[in-house]
Design a protein around this motif. Sequence first.
Motif, PDB file in Angstrom:
ATOM      1  N   ILE A 129      -6.615   2.582   6.286  1.00 33.76           N
ATOM      2  CA  ILE A 129      -7.590   2.929   5.247  1.00 33.76           C
ATOM      3  C   ILE A 129      -8.218   4.290   5.528  1.00 33.76           C
ATOM      4  CG2 ILE A 129      -9.767   2.232   4.163  1.00 33.76           C
ATOM      5  CD1 ILE A 129      -8.996  -0.664   4.706  1.00 33.76           C
ATOM      6  N   PRO A 131     -11.047   4.189  -1.269  1.00 36.32           N
ATOM      7  CA  PRO A 131     -10.562   3.123  -0.372  1.00 36.32           C
ATOM      8  C   PRO A 131     -11.636   2.596   0.575  1.00 36.32           C
ATOM      9  CG  PRO A 131      -8.943   4.884  -0.514  1.00 36.32           C
ATOM     10  CD  PRO A 131     -10.183   5.387  -1.192  1.00 36.32           C
ATOM     11  N   SER A 148      -6.273   0.955  -2.822  1.00 35.02           N
ATOM     12  CA  SER A 148      -7.523   0.508  -2.201  1.00 35.02           C
ATOM     13  C   SER A 148      -7.543  -1.004  -2.019  1.00 35.02           C
ATOM     14  CB  SER A 148      -8.717   0.956  -3.048  1.00 35.02           C
ATOM     15  OG  SER A 148      -8.716   2.359  -3.234  1.00 35.02           O
ATOM     16  N   SER A 197      -7.837   7.658   3.172  1.00 35.95           N
ATOM     17  CA  SER A 197      -9.018   8.353   2.645  1.00 35.95           C
ATOM     18  C   SER A 197      -8.999   9.832   3.015  1.00 35.95           C
ATOM     19  CB  SER A 197     -10.294   7.690   3.173  1.00 35.95           C
ATOM     20  OG  SER A 197     -10.423   6.373   2.674  1.00 35.95           O
ATOM     21  N   SER A 226      -4.736  -2.139   0.612  1.00 38.19           N
ATOM     22  CA  SER A 226      -5.123  -1.789   1.988  1.00 38.19           C
ATOM     23  C   SER A 226      -6.292  -2.644   2.461  1.00 38.19           C
ATOM     24  CB  SER A 226      -5.473  -0.298   2.083  1.00 38.19           C
ATOM     25  OG  SER A 226      -6.557   0.030   1.221  1.00 38.19           O
ATOM     26  N   THR A 270       0.830  -1.208   0.000  1.00 34.15           N
ATOM     27  CA  THR A 270       0.000   0.000   0.000  1.00 34.15           C
ATOM     28  C   THR A 270       0.863   1.256   0.000  1.00 34.15           C
ATOM     29  OG1 THR A 270      -1.762  -1.153   1.210  1.00 34.15           O
ATOM     30  CG2 THR A 270      -1.805   1.246   1.240  1.00 34.15           C
TER      31      THR A 270
END
Length: 417
Positions: free
Chosen positions: A271, A293, A254, A275, A257, A231
């Motif tokens: 996450i 995400p 996305s 975001s 994660s 990620t």
Amino acid sequence: MRNSKIFLRRFFSSIVVFCFTWVIFTFLLMPRMGAIYSPFRMSHSVLHTIILNFVAALIALMVLLGIRQFTRLVKNKKDLSDKTAWVLLLLEMILYSGGILIFLKYIGYYKTVDDAQVVYNWVTHYTVIDPWTHPSWLMHYLYANPQNLFLALTYKMVNLFLGNGFGGIVITFLAIYVLSIVLLFCTMRALKLDNWISLIIIQLLLISIQVTFHAAIAYTDILAFFFTSLTVYCFARYLVTHGKLQFFWLGLISLSSFFAFLSKGTSLVLIIALSIFIFVYNHRIKKLTGFIPILVLLLGNFGWTQAINYSGVYVDTNYGQPNTHYVMMGLSNTPIPDNLSAREAANWSVGTYAAKDQDYSWNLFYNRHLSKSAITQKQIAVYKQRLLAMTPVQLCDALNNKVSVAWDRVISKHHLV
């Protein structure tokens, strides 16, 4: 807009500084004692441990200053070529992998341990998880903890390709850890860091003893570390890319994660952070991409749940104890008694695994057959009762203890005191 970004940067930077100052303070002055933190702490006094902590902190500071001075000297010289850096990195990964395998053979490490052993034994002797017909501790554990199913799937895939055997599992997880390190090196290359500096950072990662040897335990932490590394790499590529290709890297961010979340639920924090950053980082309509995400998480989690239900792994669809169990257990052993000796206070741990709390939750789940919503209400009631039973001073003591418990188990194992 620029002022809001500056404010957010300063705000989160201040939180980071405050939290790590708190961690260092509790580590230095409020060490946890007991074998779970380090075998040496069984024989050392609290004062002796505090002195050793300060010595370790001084050594760490000297290393940090030495690295800083070295990087300054390196900047004035020619950087390593990419080819040389990769050769050094791959050579080190080979030496690390071989050294770990030799060490494991030397100490006689021939089977998984702790929760990994429970999951691996179930995978190799598969039965439908049915705590009602077969009420054993194993069935209760597996039924209450569906978050281990992604680990179980990983074990199953390894067995399919490498055959049933502990050796294949260990080699696979060592390879996953090595690949995670390589991904972090690629991340630093994507961010245009010098090869010298990138290799130095890798050394700091390798000398983190707890993480380095944890790879052999073959548990969810290493899977989460791999997908988190992936990620972070995709995130670095996202930052240095422009145009439509950015959406490609955002998609990979996305997905990776989400798999980090499947590996370990605490990756939900990652996450959320991604975001928020993507929302703040972009302008106008592109701000909406910050929700991607979270959308992938929701859809992916729904699909994963449906796949579990369809597979017939569980006898029914009521599996999984409410997460409020961990919220409740987070305030176990509170309030801290006032009349403890220095040694007793150092041995006191808030928020660790509590057998009484586990028995309480499982009694509601398996014996009384309450609904999840009813169990959640009872667990929250216990949490509130524990919280309200503490004065503000006792609450601060409990929070300090929790921070010390969480970080002392990490830091103390790095210098083994």
